[in-house]
Scaffold this motif. Structure first.
Motif, PDB file in Angstrom:
ATOM      1  N   GLN A  48     -12.891  -2.574   4.000  1.00 59.53           N
ATOM      2  CA  GLN A  48     -12.321  -3.392   2.930  1.00 59.53           C
ATOM      3  C   GLN A  48     -10.806  -3.475   3.097  1.00 59.53           C
ATOM      4  OE1 GLN A  48     -13.452  -1.788  -0.917  1.00 59.53           O
ATOM      5  NE2 GLN A  48     -15.318  -0.919  -0.042  1.00 59.53           N
ATOM      6  N   PRO A  49     -10.220  -4.636   2.839  1.00 59.96           N
ATOM      7  CA  PRO A  49      -8.751  -4.708   2.859  1.00 59.96           C
ATOM      8  C   PRO A  49      -8.173  -3.762   1.810  1.00 59.96           C
ATOM      9  CG  PRO A  49      -9.722  -6.907   2.807  1.00 59.96           C
ATOM     10  CD  PRO A  49     -10.845  -5.932   2.538  1.00 59.96           C
ATOM     11  N   VAL A  50      -7.115  -3.066   2.172  1.00 60.18           N
ATOM     12  CA  VAL A  50      -6.516  -2.082   1.276  1.00 60.18           C
ATOM     13  C   VAL A  50      -5.007  -2.085   1.493  1.00 60.18           C
ATOM     14  CG1 VAL A  50      -6.841  -0.211   2.949  1.00 60.18           C
ATOM     15  CG2 VAL A  50      -6.621   0.339   0.525  1.00 60.18           C
ATOM     16  N   ASP A  51      -4.258  -1.909   0.419  1.00 53.35           N
ATOM     17  CA  ASP A  51      -2.805  -1.820   0.505  1.00 53.35           C
ATOM     18  C   ASP A  51      -2.401  -0.367   0.309  1.00 53.35           C
ATOM     19  OD1 ASP A  51      -2.358  -4.602   0.862  1.00 53.35           O
ATOM     20  OD2 ASP A  51      -2.684  -4.912  -1.288  1.00 53.35           O
ATOM     21  N   VAL A  52      -1.692   0.177   1.306  1.00 54.25           N
ATOM     22  CA  VAL A  52      -1.395   1.601   1.356  1.00 54.25           C
ATOM     23  C   VAL A  52       0.109   1.813   1.467  1.00 54.25           C
ATOM     24  CG1 VAL A  52      -1.857   3.780   2.566  1.00 54.25           C
ATOM     25  CG2 VAL A  52      -3.594   1.963   2.560  1.00 54.25           C
ATOM     26  N   LEU A  53       0.610   2.814   0.764  1.00 54.09           N
ATOM     27  CA  LEU A  53       2.001   3.251   0.883  1.00 54.09           C
ATOM     28  C   LEU A  53       2.011   4.694   1.347  1.00 54.09           C
ATOM     29  CD1 LEU A  53       5.103   2.958   0.315  1.00 54.09           C
ATOM     30  CD2 LEU A  53       4.602   3.739  -2.025  1.00 54.09           C
ATOM     31  N   SER A  74      -5.351  -5.805   5.557  1.00 54.21           N
ATOM     32  CA  SER A  74      -4.716  -4.656   4.910  1.00 54.21           C
ATOM     33  C   SER A  74      -3.212  -4.646   5.142  1.00 54.21           C
ATOM     34  CB  SER A  74      -5.309  -3.346   5.443  1.00 54.21           C
ATOM     35  OG  SER A  74      -6.683  -3.229   5.133  1.00 54.21           O
ATOM     36  N   THR A  75      -2.515  -3.882   4.305  1.00 58.24           N
ATOM     37  CA  THR A  75      -1.078  -3.669   4.451  1.00 58.24           C
ATOM     38  C   THR A  75      -0.794  -2.177   4.416  1.00 58.24           C
ATOM     39  OG1 THR A  75      -0.473  -5.762   3.396  1.00 58.24           O
ATOM     40  CG2 THR A  75       1.194  -4.042   3.404  1.00 58.24           C
ATOM     41  N   LEU A  76       0.091  -1.721   5.297  1.00 57.83           N
ATOM     42  CA  LEU A  76       0.584  -0.344   5.273  1.00 57.83           C
ATOM     43  C   LEU A  76       2.101  -0.382   5.240  1.00 57.83           C
ATOM     44  CD1 LEU A  76       0.334   2.753   5.506  1.00 57.83           C
ATOM     45  CD2 LEU A  76       0.249   2.458   8.000  1.00 57.83           C
ATOM     46  N   ASP A  77       2.685   0.131   4.164  1.00 57.66           N
ATOM     47  CA  ASP A  77       4.130   0.312   4.074  1.00 57.66           C
ATOM     48  C   ASP A  77       4.434   1.786   4.286  1.00 57.66           C
ATOM     49  OD1 ASP A  77       4.940  -2.295   3.600  1.00 57.66           O
ATOM     50  OD2 ASP A  77       4.627  -2.135   1.443  1.00 57.66           O
ATOM     51  N   VAL A  78       5.296   2.069   5.254  1.00 57.26           N
ATOM     52  CA  VAL A  78       5.651   3.448   5.592  1.00 57.26           C
ATOM     53  C   VAL A  78       7.127   3.658   5.288  1.00 57.26           C
ATOM     54  CG1 VAL A  78       5.690   5.205   7.400  1.00 57.26           C
ATOM     55  CG2 VAL A  78       3.914   3.438   7.419  1.00 57.26           C
ATOM     56  N   VAL A  79       7.432   4.644   4.451  1.00 56.11           N
ATOM     57  CA  VAL A  79       8.802   4.938   4.048  1.00 56.11           C
ATOM     58  C   VAL A  79       9.254   6.224   4.724  1.00 56.11           C
ATOM     59  CG1 VAL A  79      10.322   5.509   2.106  1.00 56.11           C
ATOM     60  CG2 VAL A  79       8.536   3.778   1.837  1.00 56.11           C
ATOM     61  N   GLN A 143       5.338  -5.036  -4.219  1.00 50.79           N
ATOM     62  CA  GLN A 143       3.969  -4.705  -3.867  1.00 50.79           C
ATOM     63  C   GLN A 143       3.459  -3.594  -4.776  1.00 50.79           C
ATOM     64  OE1 GLN A 143       2.275  -5.756  -0.596  1.00 50.79           O
ATOM     65  NE2 GLN A 143       0.523  -5.031  -1.751  1.00 50.79           N
ATOM     66  N   SER A 144       2.179  -3.647  -5.089  1.00 52.77           N
ATOM     67  CA  SER A 144       1.503  -2.496  -5.685  1.00 52.77           C
ATOM     68  C   SER A 144       0.435  -2.041  -4.694  1.00 52.77           C
ATOM     69  CB  SER A 144       0.883  -2.855  -7.040  1.00 52.77           C
ATOM     70  OG  SER A 144      -0.028  -3.936  -6.903  1.00 52.77           O
ATOM     71  N   TYR A 145      -0.101  -0.834  -4.895  1.00 51.53           N
ATOM     72  CA  TYR A 145      -0.900  -0.214  -3.837  1.00 51.53           C
ATOM     73  C   TYR A 145      -2.209   0.353  -4.373  1.00 51.53           C
ATOM     74  CZ  TYR A 145       3.509  -0.629  -1.392  1.00 51.53           C
ATOM     75  OH  TYR A 145       4.660  -1.137  -0.829  1.00 51.53           O
ATOM     76  N   ASP A 146      -3.214   0.312  -3.506  1.00 51.02           N
ATOM     77  CA  ASP A 146      -4.490   0.945  -3.808  1.00 51.02           C
ATOM     78  C   ASP A 146      -4.435   2.445  -3.537  1.00 51.02           C
ATOM     79  OD1 ASP A 146      -6.011  -1.581  -4.285  1.00 51.02           O
ATOM     80  OD2 ASP A 146      -5.528  -1.911  -2.168  1.00 51.02           O
ATOM     81  N   VAL A 147      -3.656   2.823  -2.535  1.00 51.85           N
ATOM     82  CA  VAL A 147      -3.549   4.234  -2.138  1.00 51.85           C
ATOM     83  C   VAL A 147      -2.094   4.548  -1.820  1.00 51.85           C
ATOM     84  CG1 VAL A 147      -4.248   6.009  -0.474  1.00 51.85           C
ATOM     85  CG2 VAL A 147      -5.894   4.224  -1.163  1.00 51.85           C
ATOM     86  N   ILE A 148      -1.614   5.680  -2.333  1.00 49.98           N
ATOM     87  CA  ILE A 148      -0.300   6.198  -1.964  1.00 49.98           C
ATOM     88  C   ILE A 148      -0.496   7.595  -1.399  1.00 49.98           C
ATOM     89  CG2 ILE A 148       1.985   6.924  -2.768  1.00 49.98           C
ATOM     90  CD1 ILE A 148       1.817   4.794  -4.926  1.00 49.98           C
ATOM     91  N   LEU A 173       1.105   2.340  -8.222  1.00 46.61           N
ATOM     92  CA  LEU A 173      -0.341   2.354  -8.039  1.00 46.61           C
ATOM     93  C   LEU A 173      -1.019   1.277  -8.878  1.00 46.61           C
ATOM     94  CD1 LEU A 173      -1.541   6.082  -8.008  1.00 46.61           C
ATOM     95  CD2 LEU A 173      -1.865   4.388  -6.194  1.00 46.61           C
ATOM     96  N   ARG A 174      -1.997   0.628  -8.293  1.00 46.58           N
ATOM     97  CA  ARG A 174      -2.835  -0.296  -9.047  1.00 46.58           C
ATOM     98  C   ARG A 174      -3.828   0.486  -9.910  1.00 46.58           C
ATOM     99  NH1 ARG A 174      -3.836  -3.943  -3.736  1.00 46.58           N
ATOM    100  NH2 ARG A 174      -1.939  -5.205  -3.896  1.00 46.58           N
TER     101      ARG A 174
END
Length: 265
Positions: A48-53, A74-79, A143-148, A173-174
């Motif tokens: 499933q597409p997921v947005d992750v931080l 999906s999107t992955l933002d890495v800080v 952006q908001s995220y499904d998983v942090i 977080l969503r």
């Protein structure tokens, strides 16, 4: 595809830890099993597409675990605030998700040395990864995220900072999303033996703050013994609004650490 952090990456991590343990927060990168436990909410959404931080990625052991799990779209933002770690992460992304760099943008913040440098890479299957060379409180996102996934060393911070971080995570977080973070197991007795009374009080106050946030959601935990040192992974699925659990921390006034946003891997 490379396997796990190479010797050069591990050596870099150890060097950075020696320079500033309070900021880096560990003596070795996270193990495969710890990385997998932190990434479990993404594993559960396989296909499933997921947005992750990911915050505080270090040399990328958790990033390496996350990247193969991302479904198309999906999107992955890495800080990661440490520029040397950020350079490693850019190579990790290109190894695991071949694609093209869309552009490089640099926006100065109040700290010129830690201005946000974003390198977005869109892979061939439509997964978008962005490396943010900045601190989490300076992250410029709508952006908001499904998983942090947080790798920041909470026990090295003051309670106010921990409350600010957790508020930030809960804000991003969503509904129905998950936050994972970890704490080392068995280090509290050692701290009590060597820490000053003030440091011991700070550690207790940080744990009080974190416990308050855990009470604001559905929570689960597990110990990963195959790590140096062993670590307990917490997963929190918030069910209440941000800005409440940090009251205990706000009673202990302090400034933000100078390199908030670096991690323990």
């Amino acid at each position: 595809m490379t396997s796990w952090p190479r010797f050069a990456d591990t050596r870099l991590f150890v060097t950075e830890a020696a320079r500033g343990f309070r900021i880096t927060g560990a003596v070795a990168p996270s193990s495969r099993r710890l990385a997998a436990a932190l990434a479990a909410p993404v594993t559960e959404r396989a296909g499933q597409p997921v947005d992750v931080l990911e915050v505080g990625a270090g040399t990328g052991p958790v990033t390496r675990c996350l990247l193969p799990l991302l479904a198309p779209g999906s999107t992955l933002d890495v800080v990661e605030a440490n520029p040397r770690f950020a350079a490693v992460l850019r190579n990790v992304v290109r190894e695991y998700r071949p694609g093209r760099d869309e552009h490089t943008a640099h926006a100065q913040t109040r700290d010129d040395r830690l201005g946000e440098a974003v390198v977005p890479v869109r892979s061939e299957d439509g997964v978008r990864v962005r490396i943010h060379e900045t601190r989490i409180e300076h992250l410029n996102t709508r952006q908001s995220y499904d998983v942090i996934v947080s790798g920041l060393p909470f026990t090295n911070f003051v309670p106010d900072t921990v409350a600010l971080l957790m508020d930030r995570y809960f804000d991003l977080l969503r509904p129905g999303g998950s936050l994972t973070y970890f704490a080392y197991v068995g280090t509290a007795p050692a701290r009590r033996l060597v820490a000053s009374a003030g440091e011991a009080a700070r550690h207790r106050a940080v744990e009080t703050v974190l416990a308050g946030y855990r009470q604001r959601g559905r929570v689960s935990g597990r110990i990963v013994w195959a790590n140096v040192p062993p670590a307990r992974v917490w997963r929190v699925r918030p069910t209440s609004a941000p800005g409440v659990g940090g009251e205990a921390g706000r009673a202990h006034s302090s400034s933000l650490p100078s390199r908030l946003g670096q991690r323990t891997s």
